[in-house]
Design a protein around this motif. Structure first.
Motif, PDB file in Angstrom:
ATOM      1  N   LYS A   1       0.837  -1.209   0.000  1.00  0.00           N
ATOM      2  CA  LYS A   1       0.000   0.000   0.000  1.00  0.00           C
ATOM      3  C   LYS A   1       0.872   1.260   0.000  1.00  0.00           C
ATOM      4  N   LYS A   2       1.985   1.220   0.709  1.00  0.00           N
ATOM      5  CA  LYS A   2       2.905   2.369   0.735  1.00  0.00           C
ATOM      6  C   LYS A   2       3.624   2.543  -0.601  1.00  0.00           C
ATOM      7  N   SER A   3       3.892   1.464  -1.298  1.00  0.00           N
ATOM      8  CA  SER A   3       4.663   1.502  -2.549  1.00  0.00           C
ATOM      9  C   SER A   3       3.830   1.831  -3.780  1.00  0.00           C
ATOM     10  N   LEU A   4       2.573   1.482  -3.774  1.00  0.00           N
ATOM     11  CA  LEU A   4       1.749   1.652  -4.973  1.00  0.00           C
ATOM     12  C   LEU A   4       1.634   3.100  -5.459  1.00  0.00           C
ATOM     13  N   PRO A   5       1.485   4.093  -4.583  1.00  0.00           N
ATOM     14  CA  PRO A   5       1.401   5.468  -5.107  1.00  0.00           C
ATOM     15  C   PRO A   5       2.630   5.866  -5.928  1.00  0.00           C
ATOM     16  N   ASP A   6       3.806   5.400  -5.556  1.00  0.00           N
ATOM     17  CA  ASP A   6       5.016   5.683  -6.323  1.00  0.00           C
ATOM     18  C   ASP A   6       4.949   5.011  -7.691  1.00  0.00           C
ATOM     19  N   MET A   7       4.408   3.805  -7.732  1.00  0.00           N
ATOM     20  CA  MET A   7       4.272   3.090  -9.001  1.00  0.00           C
ATOM     21  C   MET A   7       3.261   3.797  -9.907  1.00  0.00           C
ATOM     22  N   VAL A   8       2.190   4.313  -9.314  1.00  0.00           N
ATOM     23  CA  VAL A   8       1.206   5.086 -10.076  1.00  0.00           C
ATOM     24  C   VAL A   8       1.889   6.300 -10.695  1.00  0.00           C
ATOM     25  N   ASP A   9       2.682   6.998  -9.898  1.00  0.00           N
ATOM     26  CA  ASP A   9       3.375   8.202 -10.375  1.00  0.00           C
ATOM     27  C   ASP A   9       4.367   7.901 -11.498  1.00  0.00           C
ATOM     28  N   LYS A  10       5.060   6.769 -11.402  1.00  0.00           N
ATOM     29  CA  LYS A  10       6.100   6.443 -12.382  1.00  0.00           C
ATOM     30  C   LYS A  10       5.544   5.864 -13.682  1.00  0.00           C
ATOM     31  N   ALA A  11       4.401   5.227 -13.619  1.00  0.00           N
ATOM     32  CA  ALA A  11       3.821   4.610 -14.812  1.00  0.00           C
ATOM     33  C   ALA A  11       3.429   5.686 -15.824  1.00  0.00           C
ATOM     34  N   THR A  12       3.701   5.407 -17.089  1.00  0.00           N
ATOM     35  CA  THR A  12       3.313   6.358 -18.131  1.00  0.00           C
ATOM     36  C   THR A  12       2.121   5.868 -18.941  1.00  0.00           C
TER      37      THR A  12
ATOM     38  N   SER B   1      14.248   3.229 -10.747  1.00  0.00           N
ATOM     39  CA  SER B   1      15.068   4.437 -10.723  1.00  0.00           C
ATOM     40  C   SER B   1      16.204   4.385 -11.737  1.00  0.00           C
ATOM     41  N   ASP B   2      16.499   3.201 -12.264  1.00  0.00           N
ATOM     42  CA  ASP B   2      17.597   3.047 -13.231  1.00  0.00           C
ATOM     43  C   ASP B   2      17.146   3.134 -14.690  1.00  0.00           C
ATOM     44  N   VAL B   3      15.848   3.181 -14.950  1.00  0.00           N
ATOM     45  CA  VAL B   3      15.336   3.143 -16.320  1.00  0.00           C
ATOM     46  C   VAL B   3      14.933   4.550 -16.762  1.00  0.00           C
ATOM     47  N   ASP B   4      15.530   5.016 -17.843  1.00  0.00           N
ATOM     48  CA  ASP B   4      15.211   6.341 -18.370  1.00  0.00           C
ATOM     49  C   ASP B   4      14.087   6.314 -19.403  1.00  0.00           C
ATOM     50  N   ASP B   5      14.070   5.297 -20.254  1.00  0.00           N
ATOM     51  CA  ASP B   5      13.060   5.186 -21.310  1.00  0.00           C
ATOM     52  C   ASP B   5      11.714   4.852 -20.657  1.00  0.00           C
ATOM     53  N   LYS B   6      10.724   5.718 -20.868  1.00  0.00           N
ATOM     54  CA  LYS B   6       9.425   5.572 -20.190  1.00  0.00           C
ATOM     55  C   LYS B   6       8.692   4.290 -20.594  1.00  0.00           C
ATOM     56  N   GLN B   7       8.838   3.860 -21.824  1.00  0.00           N
ATOM     57  CA  GLN B   7       8.169   2.626 -22.238  1.00  0.00           C
ATOM     58  C   GLN B   7       8.838   1.400 -21.616  1.00  0.00           C
ATOM     59  N   VAL B   8      10.140   1.448 -21.514  1.00  0.00           N
ATOM     60  CA  VAL B   8      10.867   0.363 -20.843  1.00  0.00           C
ATOM     61  C   VAL B   8      10.534   0.386 -19.350  1.00  0.00           C
ATOM     62  N   LEU B   9      10.380   1.575 -18.805  1.00  0.00           N
ATOM     63  CA  LEU B   9      10.014   1.699 -17.391  1.00  0.00           C
ATOM     64  C   LEU B   9       8.671   1.030 -17.122  1.00  0.00           C
ATOM     65  N   ASP B  10       7.697   1.241 -18.006  1.00  0.00           N
ATOM     66  CA  ASP B  10       6.396   0.583 -17.810  1.00  0.00           C
ATOM     67  C   ASP B  10       6.538  -0.937 -17.796  1.00  0.00           C
ATOM     68  N   ALA B  11       7.366  -1.469 -18.697  1.00  0.00           N
ATOM     69  CA  ALA B  11       7.594  -2.920 -18.721  1.00  0.00           C
ATOM     70  C   ALA B  11       8.245  -3.379 -17.415  1.00  0.00           C
ATOM     71  N   ALA B  12       9.201  -2.592 -16.926  1.00  0.00           N
ATOM     72  CA  ALA B  12       9.867  -2.929 -15.664  1.00  0.00           C
ATOM     73  C   ALA B  12       8.888  -2.867 -14.491  1.00  0.00           C
ATOM     74  N   LEU B  13       8.011  -1.886 -14.502  1.00  0.00           N
ATOM     75  CA  LEU B  13       7.019  -1.756 -13.423  1.00  0.00           C
ATOM     76  C   LEU B  13       6.057  -2.943 -13.417  1.00  0.00           C
ATOM     77  N   ILE B  14       5.662  -3.393 -14.598  1.00  0.00           N
ATOM     78  CA  ILE B  14       4.783  -4.564 -14.656  1.00  0.00           C
ATOM     79  C   ILE B  14       5.509  -5.792 -14.112  1.00  0.00           C
ATOM     80  N   ALA B  15       6.749  -5.974 -14.508  1.00  0.00           N
ATOM     81  CA  ALA B  15       7.517  -7.129 -14.014  1.00  0.00           C
ATOM     82  C   ALA B  15       7.644  -7.080 -12.499  1.00  0.00           C
ATOM     83  N   ALA B  16       7.908  -5.900 -11.965  1.00  0.00           N
ATOM     84  CA  ALA B  16       8.031  -5.750 -10.504  1.00  0.00           C
ATOM     85  C   ALA B  16       6.699  -6.014  -9.818  1.00  0.00           C
ATOM     86  N   ALA B  17       5.627  -5.496 -10.400  1.00  0.00           N
ATOM     87  CA  ALA B  17       4.301  -5.706  -9.815  1.00  0.00           C
ATOM     88  C   ALA B  17       3.930  -7.184  -9.830  1.00  0.00           C
ATOM     89  N   GLN B  18       4.324  -7.885 -10.893  1.00  0.00           N
ATOM     90  CA  GLN B  18       4.017  -9.313 -10.949  1.00  0.00           C
ATOM     91  C   GLN B  18       4.822 -10.105  -9.922  1.00  0.00           C
TER      92      GLN B  18
END
Length: 167
Positions: free
Chosen positions: A30-41, A94-111
């Motif tokens: 619950k504490k981490s999800l708002p950051d993921m919302v903010d980072k997702a494009t 925090s290491d991913v600059d490309d926003k589309q790659v970041l979304d893929a990384a966020l999904i992998a982390a969420a899974q």
């Protein structure tokens, strides 16, 4: 009380410890999800994370109900596994600059988070039934079903759109 300590003597002790573990995990998520919302494009990914944040409140409420029904103290025990999964997700994001790659990384982390929750809830459902607590098993199964549905939605989003855009 740790996983391999003398504090866990019975199946009931193990059930309660694992319940406390997932209770902690849900609060950390619950504490981490708002950051993921903010980072997702991706708008769909943002919406999915927001929906799961609301769903997590329901998971916590059900866990509180299970504690009460089982006559156990409502408390959390630190879960190094979820802390590690969430820390790794934060590091990667925090290491991913490309926003589309970041979304893929966020999904992998969420899974990774979802899979952890699925294992915990699946185990708790089985143990609640073993302990004759169908009332607790029913509540825990609702959480399990929601976690599995979230994982399936993340897979669909990744394979239908996000991963291809990142490639």
């Amino acid at each position: 009380m740790g996983w391999f300590t003398k504090d866990i003597k019975t199946m009931d002790d193990l059930f309660i410890h694992t319940l406390q573990d997932i209770y902690y995990a849900e609060h950390q998520i619950k504490k981490s999800l708002p950051d993921m919302v903010d980072k997702a494009t991706s708008p769909e990914l943002k919406q999915g994370f927001q929906a799961h944040l609301q769903q997590t409140d329901g998971h916590i409420a059900r866990l509180r109900q299970v504690f009460k029904q089982h006559g156990a103290e409502e408390k959390a025990v630190t879960c190094p596994a979820i802390d590690g999964i969430l820390s790794e997700a934060s590091d990667i994001a925090s290491d991913v600059d490309d926003k589309q790659v970041l979304d893929a990384a966020l999904i992998a982390a969420a899974q990774a988070v979802e899979h952890y929750e699925i294992t915990r809830y699946g185990t708790l459902v089985a143990w609640a039934k073993l302990l004759g607590r169908e009332d607790c098993a029913s509540l825990l199964k609702q959480n399990l079903d929601e976690e599995a549905a979230t994982d399936a939605k993340l897979t669909k989003l990744a394979t239908s759109m996000v991963n291809r855009q990142a490639a």
